[in-house]
Scaffold this motif. Structure first.
Motif, PDB file in Angstrom:
ATOM      1  N   ALA A  72       0.834  -1.208   0.000  1.00 22.86           N
ATOM      2  CA  ALA A  72       0.000   0.000   0.000  1.00 22.86           C
ATOM      3  C   ALA A  72       0.870   1.261   0.000  1.00 22.86           C
ATOM      4  CB  ALA A  72      -0.935  -0.003   1.208  1.00 22.86           C
ATOM      5  N   ALA A  73       1.925   1.256   0.798  1.00 20.45           N
ATOM      6  CA  ALA A  73       2.834   2.412   0.840  1.00 20.45           C
ATOM      7  C   ALA A  73       3.521   2.596  -0.513  1.00 20.45           C
ATOM      8  CB  ALA A  73       3.867   2.235   1.950  1.00 20.45           C
ATOM      9  N   MET A  75       2.416   1.712  -3.457  1.00 20.05           N
ATOM     10  CA  MET A  75       1.461   2.147  -4.474  1.00 20.05           C
ATOM     11  C   MET A  75       1.082   3.621  -4.321  1.00 20.05           C
ATOM     12  SD  MET A  75       1.042  -0.353  -6.455  1.00 20.05           S
ATOM     13  CE  MET A  75       2.564  -1.179  -6.152  1.00 20.05           C
ATOM     14  N   SER A  76       1.304   4.188  -3.140  1.00 18.65           N
ATOM     15  CA  SER A  76       0.903   5.582  -2.912  1.00 18.65           C
ATOM     16  C   SER A  76       2.052   6.584  -3.041  1.00 18.65           C
ATOM     17  CB  SER A  76       0.267   5.718  -1.528  1.00 18.65           C
ATOM     18  OG  SER A  76       1.236   5.561  -0.518  1.00 18.65           O
ATOM     19  N   CYS A  78       3.938   7.663  -5.446  1.00 17.74           N
ATOM     20  CA  CYS A  78       3.948   8.582  -6.588  1.00 17.74           C
ATOM     21  C   CYS A  78       2.837   9.626  -6.477  1.00 17.74           C
ATOM     22  CB  CYS A  78       3.831   7.814  -7.903  1.00 17.74           C
ATOM     23  SG  CYS A  78       5.336   6.881  -8.282  1.00 17.74           S
ATOM     24  N   ARG A  79       1.786   9.331  -5.734  1.00 24.49           N
ATOM     25  CA  ARG A  79       0.712  10.306  -5.498  1.00 24.49           C
ATOM     26  C   ARG A  79       1.088  11.278  -4.385  1.00 24.49           C
ATOM     27  NH1 ARG A  79      -2.287   5.633  -5.516  1.00 24.49           N
ATOM     28  NH2 ARG A  79      -2.574   5.787  -3.285  1.00 24.49           N
ATOM     29  N   GLU A  80       1.639  10.742  -3.313  1.00 23.14           N
ATOM     30  CA  GLU A  80       1.991  11.537  -2.143  1.00 23.14           C
ATOM     31  C   GLU A  80       3.455  11.274  -1.826  1.00 23.14           C
ATOM     32  OE1 GLU A  80      -0.623  10.077   0.836  1.00 23.14           O
ATOM     33  OE2 GLU A  80      -2.384  10.378  -0.412  1.00 23.14           O
ATOM     34  N   HIS A 152       7.427   2.117  -6.303  1.00 22.56           N
ATOM     35  CA  HIS A 152       6.162   1.692  -6.895  1.00 22.56           C
ATOM     36  C   HIS A 152       6.340   0.386  -7.669  1.00 22.56           C
ATOM     37  CE1 HIS A 152       2.090   2.375  -8.405  1.00 22.56           C
ATOM     38  NE2 HIS A 152       2.541   1.912  -9.558  1.00 22.56           N
TER      39      HIS A 152
END
Length: 170
Positions: A72-73, A75-76, A78-80, A152
Protein backbone atom coordinates in the motif's frame (compact mmCIF):
# COMPACT_ATOMS: atom_id res chain seq x y z
CA UNK A 1 20.56 -11.37 15.44
CA UNK A 2 22.57 -13.61 13.12
CA UNK A 3 22.99 -12.97 9.39
CA UNK A 4 20.64 -15.88 8.63
CA UNK A 5 17.99 -14.42 10.96
CA UNK A 6 18.41 -11.03 9.30
CA UNK A 7 17.94 -12.44 5.81
CA UNK A 8 15.01 -14.65 6.75
CA UNK A 9 13.02 -12.11 8.77
CA UNK A 10 11.26 -8.95 7.60
CA UNK A 11 13.26 -5.72 7.66
CA UNK A 12 12.01 -3.42 10.39
CA UNK A 13 11.33 0.25 9.68
CA UNK A 14 14.14 2.67 10.51
CA UNK A 15 14.06 3.60 14.18
CA UNK A 16 14.15 7.32 13.38
CA UNK A 17 10.83 7.04 11.54
CA UNK A 18 8.93 5.33 14.36
CA UNK A 19 6.53 7.01 16.77
CA UNK A 20 7.16 7.03 20.51
CA UNK A 21 4.55 4.27 20.93
CA UNK A 22 6.27 2.10 18.34
CA UNK A 23 9.65 2.68 19.99
CA UNK A 24 8.49 1.62 23.45
CA UNK A 25 6.61 -1.43 22.14
CA UNK A 26 3.02 -0.30 22.69
CA UNK A 27 2.31 0.02 18.97
CA UNK A 28 3.12 -2.25 16.03
CA UNK A 29 6.37 -1.21 14.29
CA UNK A 30 4.78 -1.90 10.89
CA UNK A 31 1.29 -0.36 11.09
CA UNK A 32 1.01 1.48 14.42
CA UNK A 33 -1.91 -0.54 15.84
CA UNK A 34 -1.80 -2.18 19.28
CA UNK A 35 1.21 -4.51 19.53
CA UNK A 36 0.80 -7.99 20.98
CA UNK A 37 3.73 -9.99 19.56
CA UNK A 38 7.37 -9.61 20.62
CA UNK A 39 9.76 -9.62 17.66
CA UNK A 40 12.81 -10.42 19.77
CA UNK A 41 15.91 -8.44 20.60
CA UNK A 42 17.46 -6.26 17.95
CA UNK A 43 20.74 -4.40 18.34
CA UNK A 44 21.38 -0.97 16.87
CA UNK A 45 24.19 1.54 17.06
CA UNK A 46 23.45 4.87 18.69
CA UNK A 47 26.24 7.42 19.19
CA UNK A 48 28.86 4.67 19.01
CA UNK A 49 27.18 2.42 21.59
CA UNK A 50 25.19 -0.74 20.95
CA UNK A 51 21.63 -0.35 22.18
CA UNK A 52 19.22 -3.26 22.59
CA UNK A 53 15.74 -2.72 21.24
CA UNK A 54 12.73 -5.02 21.62
CA UNK A 55 10.21 -4.16 18.87
CA UNK A 56 6.68 -5.52 18.84
CA UNK A 57 4.02 -6.08 16.20
CA UNK A 58 0.28 -6.67 16.03
CA UNK A 59 -0.83 -10.25 15.27
CA UNK A 60 -1.82 -9.59 11.61
CA UNK A 61 1.56 -7.97 10.81
CA UNK A 62 3.46 -10.68 12.70
CA UNK A 63 1.63 -13.26 10.58
CA UNK A 64 2.84 -11.61 7.36
CA UNK A 65 0.30 -8.80 7.01
CA UNK A 66 3.09 -6.21 7.10
CA UNK A 67 3.52 -6.98 3.40
CA UNK A 68 0.09 -5.45 2.72
CA UNK A 69 1.29 -2.23 4.40
CA UNK A 70 4.48 -2.24 2.30
CA UNK A 71 2.51 -2.73 -0.92
CA UNK A 72 0.00 0.00 0.00
CA UNK A 73 2.83 2.41 0.84
CA UNK A 74 4.62 1.57 -2.43
CA UNK A 75 1.46 2.15 -4.47
CA UNK A 76 0.90 5.58 -2.91
CA UNK A 77 4.43 7.05 -3.14
CA UNK A 78 3.95 8.58 -6.59
CA UNK A 79 0.71 10.31 -5.50
CA UNK A 80 1.99 11.54 -2.14
CA UNK A 81 5.77 11.84 -2.25
CA UNK A 82 7.05 11.14 1.29
CA UNK A 83 10.15 12.80 2.74
CA UNK A 84 13.44 11.34 1.43
CA UNK A 85 14.35 9.41 4.65
CA UNK A 86 10.94 7.73 4.68
CA UNK A 87 11.19 6.99 0.96
CA UNK A 88 14.66 5.46 1.33
CA UNK A 89 13.50 3.33 4.25
CA UNK A 90 10.49 2.08 2.26
CA UNK A 91 12.73 1.30 -0.72
CA UNK A 92 15.14 -0.77 1.40
CA UNK A 93 12.30 -2.66 3.06
CA UNK A 94 10.72 -3.42 -0.33
CA UNK A 95 14.04 -4.65 -1.74
CA UNK A 96 14.56 -6.85 1.32
CA UNK A 97 11.10 -8.39 1.10
CA UNK A 98 11.37 -9.05 -2.65
CA UNK A 99 14.76 -10.71 -2.08
CA UNK A 100 13.28 -12.85 0.73
CA UNK A 101 10.54 -14.20 -1.54
CA UNK A 102 12.48 -14.56 -4.78
CA UNK A 103 14.15 -17.92 -3.95
CA UNK A 104 10.75 -19.46 -3.15
CA UNK A 105 9.40 -18.33 -6.54
CA UNK A 106 12.53 -19.67 -8.26
CA UNK A 107 12.04 -23.05 -6.55
CA UNK A 108 8.38 -23.09 -7.61
CA UNK A 109 9.41 -22.48 -11.24
CA UNK A 110 12.01 -25.26 -11.07
CA UNK A 111 9.57 -27.75 -9.57
CA UNK A 112 6.74 -26.90 -11.98
CA UNK A 113 8.30 -28.74 -14.88
CA UNK A 114 10.06 -27.22 -17.86
CA UNK A 115 7.74 -25.92 -20.59
CA UNK A 116 4.53 -26.05 -18.55
CA UNK A 117 2.22 -23.05 -18.18
CA UNK A 118 2.84 -23.15 -14.44
CA UNK A 119 6.58 -22.95 -14.97
CA UNK A 120 6.17 -19.98 -17.30
CA UNK A 121 3.90 -18.19 -14.82
CA UNK A 122 6.39 -18.65 -11.99
CA UNK A 123 9.28 -17.64 -14.24
CA UNK A 124 7.47 -14.46 -15.33
CA UNK A 125 7.19 -13.42 -11.67
CA UNK A 126 10.86 -14.26 -11.06
CA UNK A 127 12.09 -12.37 -14.14
CA UNK A 128 10.03 -9.26 -13.36
CA UNK A 129 11.28 -9.20 -9.75
CA UNK A 130 14.91 -9.60 -10.84
CA UNK A 131 14.48 -6.80 -13.39
CA UNK A 132 13.05 -4.49 -10.71
CA UNK A 133 15.95 -5.27 -8.38
CA UNK A 134 18.65 -4.81 -11.04
CA UNK A 135 17.19 -1.55 -12.39
CA UNK A 136 18.02 -0.01 -9.03
CA UNK A 137 21.71 -0.90 -9.26
CA UNK A 138 22.31 1.70 -12.00
CA UNK A 139 22.07 4.90 -9.91
CA UNK A 140 23.49 5.18 -6.37
CA UNK A 141 21.67 8.39 -5.42
CA UNK A 142 18.49 8.81 -7.43
CA UNK A 143 16.21 11.81 -7.09
CA UNK A 144 13.18 11.39 -4.78
CA UNK A 145 10.85 11.06 -7.77
CA UNK A 146 12.99 8.31 -9.36
CA UNK A 147 13.18 6.54 -5.99
CA UNK A 148 9.39 6.82 -5.65
CA UNK A 149 8.94 5.23 -9.09
CA UNK A 150 11.32 2.41 -8.11
CA UNK A 151 9.36 1.89 -4.88
CA UNK A 152 6.16 1.69 -6.90
CA UNK A 153 7.66 -0.92 -9.24
CA UNK A 154 9.05 -2.98 -6.34
CA UNK A 155 5.60 -2.80 -4.74
CA UNK A 156 4.09 -4.25 -7.93
CA UNK A 157 6.67 -7.04 -7.94
CA UNK A 158 6.10 -7.73 -4.25
CA UNK A 159 2.36 -7.96 -4.95
CA UNK A 160 3.16 -10.69 -7.53
CA UNK A 161 5.36 -12.45 -4.95
CA UNK A 162 2.76 -12.48 -2.13
CA UNK A 163 1.82 -16.15 -2.77
CA UNK A 164 5.45 -17.17 -2.25
CA UNK A 165 5.66 -17.07 1.54
CA UNK A 166 9.09 -17.39 3.16
CA UNK A 167 9.61 -20.03 5.82
CA UNK A 168 8.62 -18.67 9.20
CA UNK A 169 5.70 -16.64 7.83
CA UNK A 170 2.28 -18.16 8.45
Amino acid sequence: MTLTDHLSSPRLPSVGLLSEGQMRGGACVFCGSVATVDLGRHDMRCLGAVVHWFPRACRPCADGGYVDHLIAAAMSVCRELPPPPQLTDLYRRLQHEVRRRLPIAERAAAVAGQGTMSCHAHQRVVDAAIDALTDAAVDDEPSPLVLAMRCHELGRRLHDLVPYRPCGDS
